[in-house]
Design an enzyme around this catalytic site. Structure first.
Site, short mmCIF file in Angstrom:
data_model
loop_
_atom_site.label_atom_id
_atom_site.label_comp_id
_atom_site.label_asym_id
_atom_site.label_seq_id
_atom_site.Cartn_x
_atom_site.Cartn_y
_atom_site.Cartn_z
N ARG A 183 0.83 -1.22 0.00
CA ARG A 183 0.00 0.00 0.00
C ARG A 183 0.85 1.26 0.00
NH1 ARG A 183 -3.59 -3.38 -1.80
NH2 ARG A 183 -4.34 -4.86 -0.24
N LYS A 302 1.05 -8.51 13.93
CA LYS A 302 -0.24 -8.82 13.31
C LYS A 302 -0.37 -10.33 13.40
CE LYS A 302 -2.51 -8.62 8.74
NZ LYS A 302 -2.49 -7.99 7.41
N GLU A 306 -5.75 -12.16 8.30
CA GLU A 306 -5.41 -12.22 6.88
C GLU A 306 -4.27 -13.20 6.62
OE1 GLU A 306 -4.76 -8.07 5.77
OE2 GLU A 306 -6.90 -7.79 5.53
N ARG A 339 -1.79 -5.92 17.33
CA ARG A 339 -2.87 -5.33 16.54
C ARG A 339 -4.21 -6.02 16.76
NH1 ARG A 339 -2.25 -5.20 10.92
NH2 ARG A 339 -2.76 -3.01 10.59
N ARG A 351 -18.09 -8.55 9.89
CA ARG A 351 -16.64 -8.38 10.08
C ARG A 351 -16.32 -7.25 11.06
NH1 ARG A 351 -12.39 -6.78 5.21
NH2 ARG A 351 -11.01 -5.58 6.55
N LYS A 375 -7.28 0.07 14.80
CA LYS A 375 -7.51 0.99 13.68
C LYS A 375 -8.59 2.00 14.05
CE LYS A 375 -5.90 -1.87 9.87
NZ LYS A 375 -6.12 -2.41 8.51
N ASP A 380 -11.72 -0.93 8.10
CA ASP A 380 -10.37 -0.92 7.54
C ASP A 380 -10.03 0.39 6.84
OD1 ASP A 380 -7.92 -1.63 6.61
OD2 ASP A 380 -8.61 -3.14 5.19
N GLU A 408 -4.52 4.28 1.01
CA GLU A 408 -4.96 3.04 0.37
C GLU A 408 -6.39 3.16 -0.17
OE1 GLU A 408 -4.80 -0.37 2.96
OE2 GLU A 408 -5.70 -1.69 1.47
N HIS A 537 -16.23 0.20 1.61
CA HIS A 537 -15.63 -1.00 1.02
C HIS A 537 -16.26 -1.37 -0.32
CE1 HIS A 537 -13.68 -4.91 0.77
NE2 HIS A 537 -13.05 -4.70 1.90
N TRP A 559 -14.30 -9.84 1.49
CA TRP A 559 -13.46 -9.01 0.63
C TRP A 559 -14.24 -8.57 -0.61
CZ3 TRP A 559 -8.02 -11.91 0.71
CH2 TRP A 559 -7.43 -11.69 1.97
O1 GCW Z 1 -6.02 -2.37 4.80
C1 GCW Z 1 -5.60 -3.69 4.78
C2 GCW Z 1 -4.63 -3.77 3.64
C3 GCW Z 1 -3.57 -4.83 3.83
C4 GCW Z 1 -2.95 -4.64 5.20
C5 GCW Z 1 -4.02 -4.82 6.24
C6 GCW Z 1 -3.51 -4.63 7.67
C7 GCW Z 1 -0.70 -4.89 5.92
O2 GCW Z 1 -5.33 -3.97 2.46
O3 GCW Z 1 -2.64 -4.67 2.80
O4 GCW Z 1 -1.86 -5.49 5.42
O5 GCW Z 1 -5.04 -3.88 6.05
O6 GCW Z 1 -3.71 -3.54 8.20
O7 GCW Z 1 -2.94 -5.54 8.23
#
Ligand code: GCW
Length: 720
Positions: A183, A302, A306, A339, A351, A375, A380, A408, A537, A559
């Site tokens: 990103r 993390k 994911e 995280r 989610r 976050k 996201d 992003e 999103h 996603w």
């Molecule tokens: O926003 C998403 C991104 C991923 C990122 C993830 C995260 C680093 O698309 O690329 O991975 O969040 O924050 O872990």
């Protein structure tokens, strides 16, 4: 002077004015053009003294030398007898210090990073003193003083005591060891691992200077999608080289820890956090890291998100995982930033609810040197989200926010989107956890929820591009992040003005239009042309570039876009009230009251919390469909105004930066129209309603927009 020299000098000056690649960021130190201001400064700044020896004091001396040589028309000599200097930088314990006792008392109570800048009468003349409890405090004071000069403020009556509201102010680099940046939209990673530790790029110093100038005191060098290799001796040598460069600037280095590292580089059969061998491995690894970097900050992790490994692979929870690393770091004073960005498509739950569901039951179980990194919103980094319910949700655990400076979801680096208003929107949100006024900012700084340590993270937008951030205005987001991490009470407008003064000019006729017609409205413009009224999103799949509200049928539902907007012939939006996923219940009852009824819910979060019919009557009296269209169209209009404003400033800006920004604004307008047309046409297939009269019709049909493909969009994760 000979004629030829005159010509050369003239050409040099022209070149200098016309070509400005932005490398100097906000630390330009251009000659102060206002004669009265310059004279007033010169009358006081006769000489400066920085007594003492340390690498940080050297940094201050160098910075002053650089700055004074160009800011003022006459040189400011370094005083060989510091006591005689009219600008004196001096520790609070130094006997030569003579400042107001009250201010000094205040300073002494304000911690290691605080500083005091004061003007005093000394005989017939004035004298300025920058005082602090540590050399790093002096450095911050020195940069603040230079900011005062750069922004042309008066210096004859200074009495400033400043201390950061947050302890750890950290940039998160999503930079990989091969120099790709997840990103990242500003070139390659600035960290050239291959050439480290032998080649120390000048950029490392300039990066550290820039960070120190805005109070950033920590950096995570590596991507949270982590590579265990960075923890091997070969790479730790390189990490050490960077840490050595950053140390005099007050910047601590952190690394991302891949949870499975004991297997991948340690040769163990497991990474189970309750396994004694694994625990030992981390203890030894941490000790080894501290041998290289004695002031190492700690790990950012993390886990179980994911596809990243984590404690849940061994049926352990997040607290068990985080605490194991925290115990290894504790003897050295290191931190774990763990995280909360966790979600799983196999969990049949909205989610946005999953992080809270995972972490709330663990509240109080984390070690004091663990901070949960949350976050700003529960999904996201979208152009707009409500604040994350874990702010105020966790009351017995350290919690820090993570903002995304890299854009992003806000147009990459070609869209001008000044993010201070986005950061502030989250920080100023009231969690109500301890009564009215329990804002997110006051939760994280420890005012309303007690903590051991406070922190503030931002995912960096920095890269190898000449101007560091791709867009010249992207620099403002790096700047604003640092300034808000230091003092979250600053306003977006004040930060923007400071930045414009330092980056472009102190001329009012330029500051006002850039701040009020470009920067301040820019984030709302992006929300309008991408995701108005609480939509979220709906971007292109995996690269996240451009509109993709039609994205469906992917291996993971969470996603896709249709998962989030839920448009059908009956309406649009994600019902998160008690009739739907009830994500709303994760907030304090006072917050629930604001959003629970569609009639009351502010327009900006309407479709985040509600699924509503296309003809739902919004607060304006218009139907939801009309209102949504108007927002999309307004977004494009706002970009047009930004473009026009910029074009009106052509004469006042150097050609290189003018043209660069102008080109990017053209791209932004084109892409804003793309977003608007694609989204309006797509949603129209459900609403079956007309685009309100008087608005320009999309040039192409929906199929055209759906067919566009961008396989080489930047910043994508290589393995996706
Ligand atoms: O926003 C998403 C991104 C991923 C990122 C993830 C995260 C680093 O698309 O690329 O991975 O969040 O924050 O872990």
């Amino acid at each position: 002077m000979k004629r030829s020299w005159l010509v050369i000098t003239f050409l040099f000056c022209c070149f200098h004015i016309n070509a400005d690649n932005g490398y100097r960021l906000w630390l330009r130190y251009d000659r102060i053009t206002d004669a009265a201001t310059r004279n007033a400064y010169q009358a006081i700044l006769k000489s400066y003294g920085v007594p003492g020896n340390s690498p940080t004091l050297d940094v201050i001396r160098n910075e002053f030398k650089l700055a004074f040589a160009s800011l003022l028309a006459q040189p400011v000599p370094y005083a060989s007898v510091p006591e005689n200097a009219t600008l004196l930088i001096i520790r609070a314990t130094d006997e030569r210090l003579a400042v107001d006792r009250n201010l000094l008392q205040q300073l002494k109570k304000s911690g290691n990073e605080a500083y005091l800048i004061s003007t005093a009468q000394s005989g017939k003349s004035k004298r300025i003193m920058i005082t602090a409890n540590s050399d790093i405090g002096l450095l911050y004071g020195a940069f603040h003083f230079l900011r005062i000069l750069q922004t042309n403020q008066r210096i004859d009556q200074l009495a400033i005591v400043s201390a950061p509201k947050i302890n750890i102010r950290i940039l998160n680099h999503w930079d990989n060891l091969d120099r790709t940046v997840e990103r990242g939209y500003a070139g390659a990673s600035i960290f050239d691992w291959h050439k480290l530790p032998d080649h120390i790029d000048k950029r490392y110093h300039d990066y550290a200077r820039a960070n120190a100038s805005i109070g950033i005191n920590a950096t995570v060098l590596t991507n949270v999608n982590a590579n265990a290799r960075v923890l091997t001796p070969m790479y730790l040598e390189k990490v050490k080289a960077l840490a050595d460069v950053f140390r005099p600037y007050g910047i601590k280095v952190y690394l991302t820890a891949r949870f499975s590292a004991p297997i991948e580089i340690g040769g163990l059969a497991t990474a189970d956090p309750l396994n004694a061998e694994v625990q030992n491995w981390w203890k030894n690894k941490v000790k080894e890291i501290y041998d290289y970097v004695p002031d190492f900050g700690g790990f950012v992790v993390k886990a179980n998100s994911e596809g990243q490994p984590g404690p849940q692979n061994y049926s352990r929870n997040h607290a068990e995982g985080a605490n194991m690393l925290a115990d290894a770091l504790q003897p050295f004073g290191g931190m774990v930033m763990w995280r909360a960005f966790v979600y799983d498509n196999k969990v049949p739950e909205d989610r946005t609810k999953q992080a809270y569901n995972e972490f709330k039951p663990l509240d109080g179980q984390f070690r004091p040197n663990v901070i949960i990194q949350v976050k700003n919103g529960p999904l996201d980094f979208q152009p707009r989200e409500p604040f994350h319910p874990l702010f105020g949700g966790l009351t017995k655990t350290n919690v820090m926010p993570e903002f995304q400076i890299t854009q992003e979801y806000l147009g990459f680096s070609t869209h001008l989107a000044y993010l201070a208003p986005l950061f502030k929107e989250c920080l100023d949100s009231d969690t109500h956890v301890n009564g009215k006024g329990s804002t997110v900012a006051r939760v994280i700084d420890g005012t309303v929820v007690k903590n051991n340590v406070s922190a503030f993270a931002g995912v960096a937008n920095i890269g190898s591009d000449m101007n560091w951030t791709g867009h010249h205005f992207g620099q403002a987001n790096w700047y604003a992040f640092g300034r808000l991490a230091w003092d979250h009470d600053l306003s977006s407008e004040a930060i923007a003005e400071e930045w414009v003064r330092m980056t472009f000019s102190n001329e009012a006729s330029l500051i006002k239009p850039i701040v009020s017609q470009m920067m301040i409205p820019s984030r709302e413009a992006v929300v309008n042309y991408m995701t108005p009224m609480g939509l979220h999103h709906i971007m292109g799949y995996n690269h996240h570039y451009g509109p993709g509200p039609w994205v469906a049928d992917k291996p993971r539902q969470d996603w896709t876009s249709v998962y989030y907007h839920r448009a059908d012939s009956l309406g649009v939006g994600f019902d998160r009230t008690e009739n739907g996923s009830n994500a709303l219940e994760q907030y304090h009852p006072e917050v629930q009251k604001i959003y629970a009824s569609a009639a009351q819910c502010p327009d900006q979060y309407l479709l985040w919390f509600h699924h509503l019919p296309w003809d739902f009557k919004t607060k304006s009296g218009k139907t939801l469909w009309d209102e949504m269209c108007l927002h999309y169209y307004r977004g494009v209009e706002q970009v047009r105004i930004m473009r026009k404003t910029w074009q009106g400033l052509k004469e006042k800006i150097d050609e290189e930066r003018f043209t660069h920004v102008d080109n990017f604004l053209r791209i932004q307008e084109k892409e804003a129209i793309l977003w608007r047309n694609a989204c309006v046409l797509y949603f129209q297939t459900f609403s079956k309603m007309e685009i309100p009269a008087g608005l320009e019709q999309p040039e192409k049909d929906l199929a055209y927009y759906q067919k566009l493909s961008f396989p080489y969009a930047p910043g994508i994760r290589p393995e996706w």
